[in-house]
Motif scaffolding. Sequence first.
Motif, PDB file in Angstrom:
ATOM      1  N   SER A  82      -4.885   2.786   3.611  1.00  0.00           N
ATOM      2  CA  SER A  82      -5.210   4.146   3.986  1.00  0.00           C
ATOM      3  C   SER A  82      -4.212   4.903   3.128  1.00  0.00           C
ATOM      4  O   SER A  82      -3.315   4.877   2.651  1.00  0.00           O
ATOM      5  CB  SER A  82      -4.836   4.496   5.659  1.00  0.00           C
ATOM      6  OG  SER A  82      -5.981   3.634   6.166  1.00  0.00           O
ATOM      7  N   VAL A  83      -4.799   6.444   3.082  1.00  0.00           N
ATOM      8  CA  VAL A  83      -3.952   7.235   2.560  1.00  0.00           C
ATOM      9  C   VAL A  83      -3.655   8.272   3.672  1.00  0.00           C
ATOM     10  O   VAL A  83      -4.498   8.696   4.612  1.00  0.00           O
ATOM     11  CB  VAL A  83      -4.806   8.163   1.460  1.00  0.00           C
ATOM     12  CG1 VAL A  83      -3.889   9.501   1.055  1.00  0.00           C
ATOM     13  CG2 VAL A  83      -5.008   7.256   0.355  1.00  0.00           C
ATOM     14  N   GLY A  84      -2.274   8.724   3.760  1.00  0.00           N
ATOM     15  CA  GLY A  84      -1.830   9.433   4.929  1.00  0.00           C
ATOM     16  C   GLY A  84      -1.608  10.740   4.153  1.00  0.00           C
ATOM     17  O   GLY A  84      -0.882  11.149   3.210  1.00  0.00           O
ATOM     18  N   PRO A 108      -9.718   1.732   1.120  1.00  0.00           N
ATOM     19  CA  PRO A 108      -8.882   0.404   0.490  1.00  0.00           C
ATOM     20  C   PRO A 108      -9.512  -0.065  -0.774  1.00  0.00           C
ATOM     21  O   PRO A 108     -10.769   0.199  -0.797  1.00  0.00           O
ATOM     22  CB  PRO A 108      -9.035  -0.527   1.592  1.00  0.00           C
ATOM     23  CG  PRO A 108     -10.360   0.007   2.367  1.00  0.00           C
ATOM     24  CD  PRO A 108     -10.317   1.303   2.199  1.00  0.00           C
ATOM     25  N   ASP A 109      -8.867  -0.719  -1.599  1.00  0.00           N
ATOM     26  CA  ASP A 109      -9.517  -1.077  -3.024  1.00  0.00           C
ATOM     27  C   ASP A 109      -9.422  -2.648  -2.704  1.00  0.00           C
ATOM     28  O   ASP A 109      -8.554  -3.219  -3.177  1.00  0.00           O
ATOM     29  CB  ASP A 109      -8.696  -0.551  -4.136  1.00  0.00           C
ATOM     30  CG  ASP A 109      -9.376  -0.874  -5.465  1.00  0.00           C
ATOM     31  OD1 ASP A 109     -10.485  -1.387  -5.427  1.00  0.00           O
ATOM     32  OD2 ASP A 109      -8.540  -0.954  -6.266  1.00  0.00           O
ATOM     33  N   LEU A 132       2.620  16.322   2.725  1.00  0.00           N
ATOM     34  CA  LEU A 132       2.978  15.199   1.963  1.00  0.00           C
ATOM     35  C   LEU A 132       1.718  14.452   1.957  1.00  0.00           C
ATOM     36  O   LEU A 132       1.135  13.863   3.135  1.00  0.00           O
ATOM     37  CB  LEU A 132       4.244  14.480   3.078  1.00  0.00           C
ATOM     38  CG  LEU A 132       4.619  13.338   2.437  1.00  0.00           C
ATOM     39  CD1 LEU A 132       5.641  13.680   1.127  1.00  0.00           C
ATOM     40  CD2 LEU A 132       5.562  12.602   3.331  1.00  0.00           C
ATOM     41  N   VAL A 133       1.502  13.671   0.833  1.00  0.00           N
ATOM     42  CA  VAL A 133       0.369  12.720   0.792  1.00  0.00           C
ATOM     43  C   VAL A 133       1.101  11.338   0.515  1.00  0.00           C
ATOM     44  O   VAL A 133       1.734  11.507  -0.483  1.00  0.00           O
ATOM     45  CB  VAL A 133      -0.531  13.352  -0.205  1.00  0.00           C
ATOM     46  CG1 VAL A 133      -1.758  12.022  -0.381  1.00  0.00           C
ATOM     47  CG2 VAL A 133      -1.226  14.458   0.162  1.00  0.00           C
ATOM     48  N   PHE A 134       0.810  10.291   1.057  1.00  0.00           N
ATOM     49  CA  PHE A 134       1.680   9.225   0.693  1.00  0.00           C
ATOM     50  C   PHE A 134       0.587   8.014   1.097  1.00  0.00           C
ATOM     51  O   PHE A 134      -0.447   7.930   1.799  1.00  0.00           O
ATOM     52  CB  PHE A 134       2.679   8.758   1.795  1.00  0.00           C
ATOM     53  CG  PHE A 134       2.506   9.281   3.208  1.00  0.00           C
ATOM     54  CD1 PHE A 134       2.540  10.268   3.782  1.00  0.00           C
ATOM     55  CD2 PHE A 134       2.180   8.197   3.999  1.00  0.00           C
ATOM     56  CE1 PHE A 134       2.301  10.591   5.033  1.00  0.00           C
ATOM     57  CE2 PHE A 134       2.087   8.336   5.305  1.00  0.00           C
ATOM     58  CZ  PHE A 134       1.994   9.661   5.765  1.00  0.00           C
ATOM     59  N   TYR A 135       0.716   6.871   0.399  1.00  0.00           N
ATOM     60  CA  TYR A 135      -0.106   5.716   0.187  1.00  0.00           C
ATOM     61  C   TYR A 135       0.515   4.564  -0.701  1.00  0.00           C
ATOM     62  O   TYR A 135       1.472   4.853  -1.303  1.00  0.00           O
ATOM     63  CB  TYR A 135      -1.504   5.984  -0.497  1.00  0.00           C
ATOM     64  CG  TYR A 135      -1.338   6.831  -1.668  1.00  0.00           C
ATOM     65  CD1 TYR A 135      -0.969   6.003  -2.773  1.00  0.00           C
ATOM     66  CD2 TYR A 135      -1.187   8.189  -1.797  1.00  0.00           C
ATOM     67  CE1 TYR A 135      -0.972   6.750  -4.307  1.00  0.00           C
ATOM     68  CE2 TYR A 135      -1.098   8.747  -3.092  1.00  0.00           C
ATOM     69  CZ  TYR A 135      -0.984   8.209  -4.075  1.00  0.00           C
ATOM     70  OH  TYR A 135      -0.879   8.646  -5.347  1.00  0.00           O
ATOM     71  N   ILE A 193       0.723   3.889  11.798  1.00  0.00           N
ATOM     72  CA  ILE A 193       0.817   4.583  10.277  1.00  0.00           C
ATOM     73  C   ILE A 193       0.879   3.397   9.426  1.00  0.00           C
ATOM     74  O   ILE A 193       0.040   3.242   8.460  1.00  0.00           O
ATOM     75  CB  ILE A 193       1.759   5.817  10.282  1.00  0.00           C
ATOM     76  CG1 ILE A 193       1.416   6.912  11.231  1.00  0.00           C
ATOM     77  CG2 ILE A 193       1.821   6.059   8.786  1.00  0.00           C
ATOM     78  CD1 ILE A 193       2.524   7.644  11.331  1.00  0.00           C
ATOM     79  N   VAL A 194       2.065   2.681   9.554  1.00  0.00           N
ATOM     80  CA  VAL A 194       2.211   1.750   8.482  1.00  0.00           C
ATOM     81  C   VAL A 194       0.896   0.540   8.626  1.00  0.00           C
ATOM     82  O   VAL A 194       0.690   0.192   7.493  1.00  0.00           O
ATOM     83  CB  VAL A 194       3.520   1.066   9.037  1.00  0.00           C
ATOM     84  CG1 VAL A 194       3.742  -0.381   8.299  1.00  0.00           C
ATOM     85  CG2 VAL A 194       4.726   1.798   9.155  1.00  0.00           C
ATOM     86  N   ASP A 195       0.574   0.145   9.685  1.00  0.00           N
ATOM     87  CA  ASP A 195      -0.456  -0.804   9.705  1.00  0.00           C
ATOM     88  C   ASP A 195      -1.827  -0.273   8.855  1.00  0.00           C
ATOM     89  O   ASP A 195      -2.314  -0.769   8.248  1.00  0.00           O
ATOM     90  CB  ASP A 195      -1.184  -0.770  11.240  1.00  0.00           C
ATOM     91  CG  ASP A 195      -0.288  -1.865  11.860  1.00  0.00           C
ATOM     92  OD1 ASP A 195       0.309  -2.740  11.241  1.00  0.00           O
ATOM     93  OD2 ASP A 195      -0.418  -1.753  13.036  1.00  0.00           O
ATOM     94  N   ALA A 196      -2.086   1.106   9.025  1.00  0.00           N
ATOM     95  CA  ALA A 196      -2.949   1.833   8.486  1.00  0.00           C
ATOM     96  C   ALA A 196      -2.810   1.890   6.870  1.00  0.00           C
ATOM     97  O   ALA A 196      -3.700   1.362   5.869  1.00  0.00           O
ATOM     98  CB  ALA A 196      -3.382   3.414   9.054  1.00  0.00           C
TER      99      ALA A 196
END
Lengths: 502, 373
Positions: free
Chosen positions: A108-110, A125-126, A49-52, A100-103
């Motif tokens: 960040s991308v998890g 980050p953009d 899973l990739v999430f962001y 994780i939420v903070d990142a």
Amino acid sequence: MKKRGSRRGKSKELLPSSIENLKTNLQEAMHNNPDFQMQEFETGSQRMLVFYISIIVKKQQLNNHILTPLLEGDKQWTSEKLSNALPLGNSVAQTKMEEIVDALIMGSVGIYIENETELLTYPIPDQQKRQVDKSDKESTVLGPQDSFTESLTTNINLVRWRVNTGDLVTEKMIIGERVPTEIRLMYLKSLANKEDVQTMRQRLQDLVVDRIEDATPLTYYIEDSSTSIFPQFYQTELPSRFSYSLTKGRVGVLVDKSPTGIMAPTSLFSFFESTEDVYMRWNVGSFIRILRFFALIISALLTPAYVAAITFHYEVIPTPLLTTLGSSRAAVPFPPVFEALLLELLIELLREAGARLPTKVGQTIGIVGGIVVGQAAVAAGLTSNILIIVVAISALASFTAPSYLIGSTIRVIRFPLILMSGILGLIGIMASICFLIIHLLKITSLGRPYLLPMYPFVGKDFSKTFYRLPYYFNFKRSYSYKPQDMIRFPKKKSRKMKDIDE
Amino acid sequence: MNPTNLTIKPTMRIKAFYLFFIMTSIQTGSGIMGVPRYIYMQSKQDAWISVLIAGVLVHIVLAAMFAILNHYENTDILGVQTDLFGKWIGKLLGTIYIIYFFFVLLSVTMDYIQVVQTFIFPRLSAWVLASVLVLLIVYAVMSGLRVAVGITFIFFFLSLWLLVFLYKSVTYMEITHFQPFLSASPLELLQGARHTSYSYLGMEILFFIYPFISNKEKAKLATHLGLGMTTFLILLVTVISIGYFSPGELPEQIWPVLVLFKIVEYSVVGRFDVLVVTEWMMVILPNMILLAWMISHITKRLYHVQQRKVLMVVAILLLIGAGITKHEYFILQFINGVAASGFWIAFVYPIILLPMVWLKGKWKKSKKAGAKT
């Protein structure tokens, strides 16, 4: 960080889990954020899973450096392998939902590979930021023109390149209970007075506030006297000024999301110093600096003195001048105090309108307000034209201060001074001046007297504060602020005086 | 713990360097505005010799003060008095100081208000001016000695430029006004010297400020120089006044020094004396602030009352005292009274005290020696 974590309150063991479980958990933790995206991939026999949060990560980096290597050639992944293989630095292994939420919020991308005990986050980050631009609040003719932007990384970059020595310390702190803001305490380790650094650090650490809006409000939280009208920390948007102060042994603070650097300790006189004086030849620089001190006196005292003389002390004005003044005031129906307050108010209105309006309209307003209204007021007999000259000169003088903050302080001080001169004449002005001097003697900046080097008297620092001398006299740093290292460069051996034609 | 010696926190100490300014500022205040007239009335054209005599005598008194203070480790006059006379008489003498300083403060305030009323605002109520001055004093003394000394220091330089504008009256001086030379009798000269005392009042501050000095070894030089500066200023205005005013005119002027500035005129400034009277606030304010600080400090030392509260009481009394007095004659009498009592308290008392301190020291030593053998 801990406090915010506990607010969400999740204590159940999160990993390892199935992709579906994680998905629901994440969705819940992100409060169903519409920008939150989760993509499921299968490589080989594995599911991952990739999430962001889509709008605050760099899409290009995500595609090129994460997704492409991840999906190429059907490899078997473990978390460990992944952190070695991806070309992006500082991957963080996470196990707790709060972190994780903070990142994720920080851009960040998890990545999670099913049934692993930890997941990885990559910060990409953009951040939207303005280009480094020319300074318009504190413009200088000579010297570097760049100014700070709202991005902390850019600002640190600007300062670091200027003061490129390993001695420069940047201490990171987080301030703000609800919205955390990163700030940096900067100083030169072998130079800055340790007491000053400690005081500043302590004040920043002790500060409990929900959110700081900008660097300027931050100074109001940590300065010595909140009731005073005088600014006690120097604020600048010039990296050159900031670095200059650092190399003189001062302590600097940069705040994320703010284009202003804070410097302390400072004295009243440093608000009339510009880095430009240093770039100038010493005699020209001295002239300009002394001119600014004169401007301070003129802008604070000229209008009150006029009001006092016209209201109470005609005898102070010599007869020829008195006739000129009298004929110009002959048609004016108001008492001088009222007249002066009216005009000062007009100037302040013009200034405020000029600051708020777009540049192109601002010019027009300046002309309409200044010339048309001024002319009309004199023609209508509402004010005397000499007062217009007086008020205009004092307004002009107040803008010569290199720091916008002290300029506005002086403009505000003028109003009580005019009132006092209208009530008690010269005695009223003198009482106000005495009051101001007593007040200035009372306040401190980071625990150091505000009127240094005048009181406590440090005669050796006069050449750094009130005027300037050729460089070989300035081989020492200022005594007033007690830097750790006094010597700037070795003193030149006094050259033997040559005789004429020798 | 020895109650005689005081321990002052390092952050509250001041450098001996500032004693120069403290000395000059507390002495140069309202007295100097009128002093040439008083001396002239006694010793006529030889008034300047009286000033010199007074200067020498005052330096001797100062040396005596230092001798008294240096006899102890780190104390002020209150500690000395307690040591010499015991607790109760010490307290009584300290209280006399408080009352005396208050009267000096009141006389300075009344004098300045009267000057302003005479030169600038004839119809302005004394209450208004008194409240302005009292507010400034309270605001300054609230932050303690360091700020008070700072004001003294900065205002000294901000008012020093007035001296420059005496040049005009110097050019109008007549050498014949000084002749015949030495016509006054020695008694008249001494009488003249005595009449300078109001201008020298305030040097007692050394008795109270001495424990606050951080580098005591330099205190003597700075204080004597400060006193020398005062003498120089009094001498300067006396000489110029004698030379400038005609013999019959000087006794008529209550404030001859202010009148000296009347002759100055420029194309931008007409009546210069108005500016001088205004600027004089910077001359008398340090004076008043130091006096008010001393009153509050002594009261705290003696009765352990909060300095803040004392200050408030002083402010109210000062306001009332300066507000209700109106008659010129009364003010002059009051100032003369203060000057007369100041003569005994400031100049005679230390001279009497010194032998007592010495005797006591000797007695103590012999007692100690006796106890040993």
